[in-house]
Design a protein around this motif. Structure first.
Motif, PDB file in Angstrom:
ATOM      1  N   ASP A 166       7.359 -38.699  12.380  1.00 36.47           N
ATOM      2  CA  ASP A 166       5.916 -38.580  12.165  1.00 36.47           C
ATOM      3  C   ASP A 166       5.123 -38.898  13.425  1.00 36.47           C
ATOM      4  N   THR A 167       5.448 -40.012  14.089  1.00 36.12           N
ATOM      5  CA  THR A 167       4.653 -40.399  15.256  1.00 36.12           C
ATOM      6  C   THR A 167       4.842 -39.426  16.412  1.00 36.12           C
ATOM      7  N   VAL A 168       6.055 -38.928  16.584  1.00 31.78           N
ATOM      8  CA  VAL A 168       6.303 -37.963  17.657  1.00 31.78           C
ATOM      9  C   VAL A 168       5.500 -36.689  17.415  1.00 31.78           C
ATOM     10  N   GLU A 169       5.538 -36.185  16.186  1.00 29.31           N
ATOM     11  CA  GLU A 169       4.822 -34.952  15.868  1.00 29.31           C
ATOM     12  C   GLU A 169       3.310 -35.149  15.926  1.00 29.31           C
ATOM     13  N   VAL A 170       2.832 -36.301  15.464  1.00 26.46           N
ATOM     14  CA  VAL A 170       1.391 -36.567  15.473  1.00 26.46           C
ATOM     15  C   VAL A 170       0.854 -36.606  16.895  1.00 26.46           C
ATOM     16  N   GLU A 171       1.558 -37.286  17.790  1.00 25.18           N
ATOM     17  CA  GLU A 171       1.095 -37.366  19.177  1.00 25.18           C
ATOM     18  C   GLU A 171       1.056 -35.988  19.821  1.00 25.18           C
ATOM     19  N   PHE A 172       2.039 -35.161  19.503  1.00 21.48           N
ATOM     20  CA  PHE A 172       2.025 -33.809  20.058  1.00 21.48           C
ATOM     21  C   PHE A 172       0.852 -33.019  19.492  1.00 21.48           C
ATOM     22  N   GLY A 173       0.637 -33.123  18.191  1.00 20.04           N
ATOM     23  CA  GLY A 173      -0.469 -32.406  17.561  1.00 20.04           C
ATOM     24  C   GLY A 173      -1.827 -32.828  18.087  1.00 20.04           C
ATOM     25  N   LYS A 174      -1.935 -34.082  18.532  1.00 12.04           N
ATOM     26  CA  LYS A 174      -3.190 -34.585  19.098  1.00 12.04           C
ATOM     27  C   LYS A 174      -3.408 -34.094  20.520  1.00 12.04           C
ATOM     28  N   GLY A 175      -2.368 -33.522  21.123  1.00  8.75           N
ATOM     29  CA  GLY A 175      -2.507 -32.995  22.474  1.00  8.75           C
ATOM     30  C   GLY A 175      -2.365 -34.029  23.566  1.00  8.75           C
TER      31      GLY A 175
END
Length: 434
Positions: A268-277
């Motif tokens: 979750d945290t890896v994907e969220v940080e990527f999604g935030k740019g």
């Protein structure tokens, strides 16, 4: 042209190993029985299951949006079916079913990775698909994927999706910093020297440092072979080999560029940080595509894992298998629901909502699949992947391997110490299941 695209797509899946291979150590299961009553599970019948009162069919699924979309579609199509679902991770479903099935609170249909199929078949917790559904599966799905759900002459599940991790990159952020997409980890580190700022929580790359599935590529880049060359020798786990230790050394070197505890590096945290740019690179799988599409406001892409010391790493690949529980009280309706899940309509829901890649012989039956640049990026890495071993001893691999990675990442042990302990932990795990 459409037919050529289909053939190339299917050939890439099969040749690259994105779909798993049968281990060759198959164990033919007896007819599954409900162990709580010792009553033989009903065989496939020809009863018209579209008539009569509503029947409740419980699904264990690990993606809520997919579950909701599937529930709506099935109930709209079949007036006799009432779908209920529960969020259960596919990696935990087998062990949970072993407890919940006999207690009468398990699912009718559930998902599991292909590497757990041997144990599920041996444990008699799966209902054979039956001749009609088996023929459907054999005619539409890639053979090597279907074989991972087979024992003897019986099929015990359907490979609804196939996957491998890959490198996801933020093209916009890279260009803003004057970087090209890295093709080597040496380039990743050089870019990290410029980009990283720990005070601002800025790091060049994020990945799940404590996840043995994801981190396998660090070891294979150094020649590590899990369970030997053909991945079927349970005595050749080789954690303490020179190749594995060299891989752990390189893995440890990445901690300088990602000084974050493994517990904070979750999917979750890896994907969220990527999604935030905020991060140029992440290493995740196709399950992240749908969510990133919904959140990203920048250009991004997917490509192969960067090389390590000039070697292209091999990632794990796997199939997600949908099976019918041997404890179901409604085998006909369960088969009806599973048939819908693997229909073109059902697989289109899986692809568009979940972002998963169906292991179909002809992907053009799913609108947009063979033209999807993100799927093609995953398939680039698929050329450098190998199926998770499917021998029963694979279940004893995960915990020792994850402890090994985590202790190295946190500096609690040297690579040699962690590898030695992993060997001991694996041997002890085997003793517990004998």
């Amino acid at each position: 042209m459409k037919k050529v695209t289909s053939l190339l797509f299917a050939a890439t899946l099969a040749a690259a190993g994105l779909v798993g291979c049968s281990s060759g150590n198959e164990t033919k299961s007896e007819t599954p029985t409900d162990s709580s009553s010792n009553t033989e599970v009903k065989p496939e019948t020809t009863t018209d299951s579209t008539s009569g009162d509503k029947v409740e069919i419980k699904l264990w699924l690990d993606y809520d949006n997919y579950a909701e979309a599937l529930e709506e579609a099935i109930e709209a199509k079949y007036s006799n079916i009432d779908i209920v679902w529960e969020h259960v991770e596919s990696t935990q479903s087998r062990t949970k079913l072993e407890l919940d099935g006999p207690a009468g609170v398990g699912p009718d249909i559930f998902l599991q990775p292909h590497d757990t199929m041997a144990q599920s078949i041996q444990g008699n917790i799966l209902l054979p698909l039956g001749s009609s559904l088996s023929e459907n599966v054999k005619s539409r799905f890639i053979e090597s994927a279907v074989e991972t759900a087979k024992s003897g002459d019986q099929y015990y599940g359907v490979p609804i999706s196939t996957e491998s991790i890959a490198l996801f990159y933020n093209k916009t952020l890279l260009e803003e910093n004057g970087f090209d997409v890295a093709t080597t980890f040496e380039e990743v580190k050089a870019q990290g020297d410029v980009f990283n700022n720990a005070a601002e929580n800025k790091f060049i790359m994020r990945f799940e440092a404590g996840n043995a599935y994801t981190m396998q590529f660090f070891l294979t880049a150094n020649g590590y072979q899990l369970f030997g060359a053909d991945h079927t020798d349970p005595n050749a786990i080789n954690f303490d080999s020179e190749e594995a230790i060299a891989g752990l050394e390189y893995f440890k070197s990445m901690q300088e560029y990602l000084p974050v505890p493994y517990a904070d590096l979750t999917t979750d945290t890896v994907e969220v940080e990527f999604g935030k740019g905020t991060v140029p690179y992440v290493i995740v799988g196709p399950w992240a595509i749908s969510e990133i599409k919904n959140t990203a406001d920048f250009e991004w892409g997917i490509t192969t894992i960067p090389t390590i010391n000039g070697v292209q790493p091999l990632t794990f690949s796997g199939n997600i298998i949908a099976s019918i529980s041997a404890y179901t009280q409604h085998p006909d309706e369960a088969r009806q629901v599973l048939e819908y899940m693997i229909s073109d309509e059902g697989l289109e829901i899986l692809y568009k909502v979940r972002g998963a890649i169906p292991a179909l012989q002809d992907p053009t039956v799913i609108d947009g699949l063979s033209d999807d640049a993100y799927v093609m990026g995953v398939l680039e890495q698929a050329q450098f992947s190998e199926p998770m071993p499917s021998i029963p001893e694979m279940a004893s691999f995960w915990a020792p391997a994850e402890t090994m990675y985590r202790s190295v990442w946190e500096g609690l042990a040297t690579p040699q110490e962690a590898a030695t302990k992993a060997m001991s932990d694996y041997e002890q795990a085997l003793l517990l299941v004998q």
